[in-house]
Design a protein around this motif. Sequence first.
Motif, PDB file in Angstrom:
ATOM      1  N   SER A  86      52.716  24.614  44.995  1.00 38.41           N
ATOM      2  CA  SER A  86      51.936  25.676  45.632  1.00 38.41           C
ATOM      3  C   SER A  86      52.376  27.019  45.073  1.00 38.41           C
ATOM      4  O   SER A  86      53.452  27.148  44.498  1.00 38.41           O
ATOM      5  N   ARG A  87      51.502  28.011  45.239  1.00 39.98           N
ATOM      6  CA  ARG A  87      51.836  29.382  44.879  1.00 39.98           C
ATOM      7  C   ARG A  87      50.975  30.307  45.718  1.00 39.98           C
ATOM      8  O   ARG A  87      49.931  29.907  46.213  1.00 39.98           O
ATOM      9  N   THR A  88      51.399  31.531  45.865  1.00 41.23           N
ATOM     10  CA  THR A  88      50.617  32.544  46.561  1.00 41.23           C
ATOM     11  C   THR A  88      49.923  33.402  45.511  1.00 41.23           C
ATOM     12  O   THR A  88      50.563  33.899  44.589  1.00 41.23           O
ATOM     13  N   LEU A  89      48.605  33.566  45.650  1.00 34.91           N
ATOM     14  CA  LEU A  89      47.817  34.376  44.730  1.00 34.91           C
ATOM     15  C   LEU A  89      47.571  35.747  45.351  1.00 34.91           C
ATOM     16  O   LEU A  89      47.165  35.836  46.503  1.00 34.91           O
ATOM     17  N   LEU A  90      47.795  36.789  44.584  1.00 34.82           N
ATOM     18  CA  LEU A  90      47.517  38.151  45.022  1.00 34.82           C
ATOM     19  C   LEU A  90      46.444  38.738  44.121  1.00 34.82           C
ATOM     20  O   LEU A  90      46.524  38.619  42.899  1.00 34.82           O
ATOM     21  N   ARG A  91      45.450  39.365  44.713  1.00 34.48           N
ATOM     22  CA  ARG A  91      44.372  40.011  43.967  1.00 34.48           C
ATOM     23  C   ARG A  91      44.392  41.497  44.303  1.00 34.48           C
ATOM     24  O   ARG A  91      43.655  41.964  45.160  1.00 34.48           O
ATOM     25  N   PRO A  92      45.220  42.247  43.623  1.00 38.88           N
ATOM     26  CA  PRO A  92      45.428  43.653  43.987  1.00 38.88           C
ATOM     27  C   PRO A  92      44.271  44.553  43.566  1.00 38.88           C
ATOM     28  O   PRO A  92      43.513  44.234  42.665  1.00 38.88           O
ATOM     29  N   ARG A  93      44.199  45.697  44.232  1.00 37.04           N
ATOM     30  CA  ARG A  93      43.210  46.706  43.842  1.00 37.04           C
ATOM     31  C   ARG A  93      43.545  47.280  42.470  1.00 37.04           C
ATOM     32  O   ARG A  93      42.674  47.582  41.686  1.00 37.04           O
ATOM     33  N   ASP A  94      44.847  47.458  42.200  1.00 38.10           N
ATOM     34  CA  ASP A  94      45.286  48.012  40.921  1.00 38.10           C
ATOM     35  C   ASP A  94      46.312  47.057  40.312  1.00 38.10           C
ATOM     36  O   ASP A  94      47.483  47.050  40.694  1.00 38.10           O
ATOM     37  N   TYR A  95      45.853  46.253  39.367  1.00 37.68           N
ATOM     38  CA  TYR A  95      46.682  45.210  38.753  1.00 37.68           C
ATOM     39  C   TYR A  95      47.974  45.776  38.166  1.00 37.68           C
ATOM     40  O   TYR A  95      49.060  45.249  38.411  1.00 37.68           O
ATOM     41  N   GLU A  96      47.887  46.851  37.375  1.00 37.44           N
ATOM     42  CA  GLU A  96      49.066  47.390  36.699  1.00 37.44           C
ATOM     43  C   GLU A  96      50.128  47.877  37.687  1.00 37.44           C
ATOM     44  O   GLU A  96      51.320  47.662  37.490  1.00 37.44           O
ATOM     45  N   VAL A  97      49.688  48.526  38.763  1.00 39.18           N
ATOM     46  CA  VAL A  97      50.627  49.013  39.777  1.00 39.18           C
ATOM     47  C   VAL A  97      51.329  47.838  40.453  1.00 39.18           C
ATOM     48  O   VAL A  97      52.557  47.837  40.630  1.00 39.18           O
ATOM     49  N   THR A  98      50.560  46.811  40.815  1.00 42.33           N
ATOM     50  CA  THR A  98      51.141  45.645  41.489  1.00 42.33           C
ATOM     51  C   THR A  98      52.039  44.860  40.544  1.00 42.33           C
ATOM     52  O   THR A  98      53.119  44.406  40.929  1.00 42.33           O
ATOM     53  N   LEU A  99      51.605  44.699  39.299  1.00 45.28           N
ATOM     54  CA  LEU A  99      52.415  44.014  38.294  1.00 45.28           C
ATOM     55  C   LEU A  99      53.765  44.720  38.137  1.00 45.28           C
ATOM     56  O   LEU A  99      54.823  44.084  38.147  1.00 45.28           O
ATOM     57  N   SER A 100      53.734  46.029  38.026  1.00 39.94           N
ATOM     58  CA  SER A 100      54.957  46.808  37.893  1.00 39.94           C
ATOM     59  C   SER A 100      55.861  46.644  39.109  1.00 39.94           C
ATOM     60  O   SER A 100      57.086  46.537  38.981  1.00 39.94           O
ATOM     61  N   PHE A 101      55.277  46.613  40.300  1.00 41.08           N
ATOM     62  CA  PHE A 101      56.059  46.463  41.524  1.00 41.08           C
ATOM     63  C   PHE A 101      56.841  45.148  41.507  1.00 41.08           C
ATOM     64  O   PHE A 101      58.050  45.127  41.712  1.00 41.08           O
ATOM     65  N   TYR A 102      56.155  44.036  41.268  1.00 40.14           N
ATOM     66  CA  TYR A 102      56.835  42.731  41.294  1.00 40.14           C
ATOM     67  C   TYR A 102      57.807  42.569  40.129  1.00 40.14           C
ATOM     68  O   TYR A 102      58.899  42.024  40.293  1.00 40.14           O
ATOM     69  N   ARG A 103      57.426  43.059  38.973  1.00 42.02           N
ATOM     70  CA  ARG A 103      58.258  42.904  37.771  1.00 42.02           C
ATOM     71  C   ARG A 103      59.413  43.905  37.749  1.00 42.02           C
ATOM     72  O   ARG A 103      60.568  43.531  37.568  1.00 42.02           O
ATOM     73  N   ASP A 104      59.084  45.193  37.930  1.00 42.47           N
ATOM     74  CA  ASP A 104      60.069  46.248  37.724  1.00 42.47           C
ATOM     75  C   ASP A 104      60.809  46.647  38.997  1.00 42.47           C
ATOM     76  O   ASP A 104      62.012  46.884  38.962  1.00 42.47           O
ATOM     77  N   VAL A 105      60.107  46.750  40.106  1.00 39.55           N
ATOM     78  CA  VAL A 105      60.743  47.186  41.355  1.00 39.55           C
ATOM     79  C   VAL A 105      61.511  46.033  41.991  1.00 39.55           C
ATOM     80  O   VAL A 105      62.693  46.153  42.309  1.00 39.55           O
ATOM     81  N   LEU A 106      60.845  44.891  42.185  1.00 37.56           N
ATOM     82  CA  LEU A 106      61.531  43.750  42.792  1.00 37.56           C
ATOM     83  C   LEU A 106      62.360  42.958  41.784  1.00 37.56           C
ATOM     84  O   LEU A 106      63.260  42.208  42.166  1.00 37.56           O
ATOM     85  N   GLY A 107      62.045  43.100  40.512  1.00 40.31           N
ATOM     86  CA  GLY A 107      62.811  42.424  39.479  1.00 40.31           C
ATOM     87  C   GLY A 107      62.594  40.934  39.389  1.00 40.31           C
ATOM     88  O   GLY A 107      63.479  40.196  38.953  1.00 40.31           O
TER      89      GLY A 107
END
Length: 126
Positions: A6-27
């Motif tokens: 299983s996995r959780t799918l997220l469909r953000p309003r702004d892909y780049e902002v959300t991508l950066s959050f999970y990758r760069d902010v949360l690491g």
Amino acid sequence: MEILSSRTLLRPRDYEVTLSFYRDVLGLAIAREYPGGTVFFAGQGLIEVTAHGGTDLEFRFPGALWLQVRNLSDAQDELIRAQVPIVREAREEPWGLHEMWIADPDDIPIVLVQIPEDHPLRRDLR
């Protein structure tokens, strides 16, 4: 039915902002990247951030639960017998997966997925 992953799918309003959050902010470490999305390791689960669907969602929940099944046809038969409404009938998607959509009692979307034998997800052993 037997759930294989299983996995959780997220469909953000702004892909780049959300991508950066999970990758760069949360690491979070990247499990897989594909045209249109990124899948992150999240402990024993996965979070997938997709680059599509953020502005005209069919559902009020801005994501979905992704449940892999061994055989989509068998799962569909089980669901019909259990009188679970099928939101979207099973079909092969442009990305090669076989998917069918249902919803939980709170209308959280659930996509049931069968990965065909010849799909890259079966061959990619990274």
